[in-house]
Design a protein around this motif. Structure first.
Motif, short mmCIF file in Angstrom:
data_model
loop_
_atom_site.label_atom_id
_atom_site.label_comp_id
_atom_site.label_asym_id
_atom_site.label_seq_id
_atom_site.Cartn_x
_atom_site.Cartn_y
_atom_site.Cartn_z
N SER A 16 0.84 -1.19 0.00
CA SER A 16 0.00 0.00 0.00
C SER A 16 0.88 1.24 0.00
O SER A 16 1.73 1.42 0.87
CB SER A 16 -0.91 0.00 1.23
OG SER A 16 -1.41 1.30 1.47
N SER A 17 0.67 2.12 -0.98
CA SER A 17 1.45 3.35 -1.03
C SER A 17 1.14 4.24 0.16
O SER A 17 2.02 4.95 0.68
CB SER A 17 1.20 4.10 -2.35
OG SER A 17 -0.17 4.42 -2.50
N PRO A 118 -5.88 8.89 -5.88
CA PRO A 118 -7.25 8.35 -5.91
C PRO A 118 -7.59 7.58 -7.19
O PRO A 118 -8.10 6.45 -7.09
CB PRO A 118 -8.11 9.60 -5.73
CG PRO A 118 -7.25 10.53 -4.92
CD PRO A 118 -5.87 10.32 -5.45
N PRO A 119 -7.33 8.10 -8.39
CA PRO A 119 -7.71 7.32 -9.57
C PRO A 119 -6.85 6.10 -9.81
O PRO A 119 -7.26 5.19 -10.54
CB PRO A 119 -7.57 8.33 -10.72
CG PRO A 119 -6.61 9.34 -10.25
CD PRO A 119 -6.84 9.45 -8.76
N THR A 120 -5.64 6.07 -9.21
CA THR A 120 -4.77 4.90 -9.41
C THR A 120 -4.93 3.87 -8.31
O THR A 120 -4.29 2.81 -8.35
CB THR A 120 -3.30 5.34 -9.49
OG1 THR A 120 -2.94 6.04 -8.29
CG2 THR A 120 -3.07 6.25 -10.69
N ASN A 121 -5.77 4.16 -7.32
CA ASN A 121 -6.06 3.21 -6.24
C ASN A 121 -6.59 1.91 -6.83
O ASN A 121 -7.36 1.91 -7.79
CB ASN A 121 -7.07 3.83 -5.29
CG ASN A 121 -7.39 2.94 -4.12
OD1 ASN A 121 -8.18 2.01 -4.23
ND2 ASN A 121 -6.78 3.22 -2.98
N VAL A 139 -4.93 -1.15 -16.99
CA VAL A 139 -3.53 -0.73 -17.12
C VAL A 139 -3.44 0.62 -17.85
O VAL A 139 -2.72 1.52 -17.41
CB VAL A 139 -2.71 -1.79 -17.87
CG1 VAL A 139 -1.30 -1.29 -18.16
CG2 VAL A 139 -2.65 -3.08 -17.04
N GLY A 140 -4.18 0.77 -18.93
CA GLY A 140 -4.14 2.02 -19.68
C GLY A 140 -4.64 3.20 -18.87
O GLY A 140 -4.06 4.29 -18.90
N PHE A 141 -5.72 2.99 -18.13
CA PHE A 141 -6.30 4.04 -17.30
C PHE A 141 -5.33 4.48 -16.22
O PHE A 141 -5.09 5.68 -16.01
CB PHE A 141 -7.61 3.53 -16.68
CG PHE A 141 -8.23 4.49 -15.69
CD1 PHE A 141 -9.02 5.53 -16.11
CD2 PHE A 141 -8.01 4.32 -14.32
CE1 PHE A 141 -9.58 6.42 -15.20
CE2 PHE A 141 -8.58 5.19 -13.40
CZ PHE A 141 -9.36 6.25 -13.85
N VAL A 142 -4.76 3.51 -15.52
CA VAL A 142 -3.86 3.82 -14.40
C VAL A 142 -2.59 4.50 -14.91
O VAL A 142 -2.13 5.49 -14.34
CB VAL A 142 -3.54 2.55 -13.60
CG1 VAL A 142 -2.42 2.83 -12.59
CG2 VAL A 142 -4.78 2.05 -12.88
#
Length: 232
Positions: A16-17, A118-121, A139-142
């Protein structure tokens, strides 16, 4: 230790980051932590028992137990970082003294904490994948979210008057604490950091420092053996 009168115990997940941020900051300030490890892969964070501690079903949680047994529970990573800074402001301060400089550091922090994380969670990434059931969508979204965030971060670095070793000059700041875990996550998606040369330079310099080595996701108590850093 600086807080010998209290016990700090954060439930943590090895990659977890947000947990990584807490470990870095605690190491810098000399704050001892006693860990409880949560397996997000086994969905231990979704149990009703866990949600009683954190309705968001996320990690980390910091439970501070005072000398008289009174407990304070902190449920968001940025709140924990702020608690550390306010509780121990004179030990390895993570914000510069000048107001104008603190504004710059906070902008860098929030590019990561608000715009990028938040969007890469994984929770969001899984939802993107579930729309069509295709991993490449996730993968593309993140990767695009990381790219956008890091390019914004890079832009602010470029606008600073001097090129320093770290995100803000030659001193470690809260921006560095949140940057490194985010880059670690991006590298799991094989993002090419050459698109942000200053971010890459700072990241590589920080990864040589003990607080960031101690917080590396491959070096945690809950890290599976197949991912652990092997001693040379």
């Amino acid at each position: 230790m600086h807080n010998s009168w209290e016990n700090l115990s954060p439930p943590s997940f090895y990659c977890s980051s947000c947990c990584q941020q807490i470990i870095i900051a605690a190491y810098l300030k000399g704050i001892p932590l006693e860990f409880t490890y949560i397996d997000l892969g086994a969905r231990e964070h979704t149990t009703e028992e866990y949600k009683q501690y954190n309705p968001s079903a996320s990690v980390p949680i910091l439970v501070v137990t005072s000398e008289n047994g009174e407990k304070t529970t902190i449920r968001q990573s940025m709140t924990i970082l702020e608690y550390f800074e306010e509780r121990f402001p004179d030990i390895a301060p993570l914000f510069p003294p000048a107001l104008r400089d603190r504004v710059i550091v906070r902008d860098l922090v929030n590019i990561i904490a608000i715009d990028t994380q938040p969007p890469t969670n994984s929770r969001i990434a899984q939802r993107v994948k579930s729309i069509r059931g295709k991993l490449e969508d996730q993968v593309g979204f993140v990767k695009q979210a990381f790219t956008d965030g890091f390019r914004a971060y890079e832009s602010l670095l470029t606008k600073q008057a001097e090129e320093g070793t770290f995100s803000f000059g030659g001193s470690l700041s809260m921006a560095d604490v949140v940057l490194v875990p985010a880059v670690d996550q991006a590298l799991m998606y094989r993002l090419d950091l050459d698109i942000v040369p200053n971010v890459k330079r700072i990241y590589l310099a920080l990864k040589e420092l003990e607080p960031f080595k101690a917080a590396d996701w491959r070096n945690q108590g809950g890290t599976p053996a197949k991912f652990r850093i092997q001693d040379s």
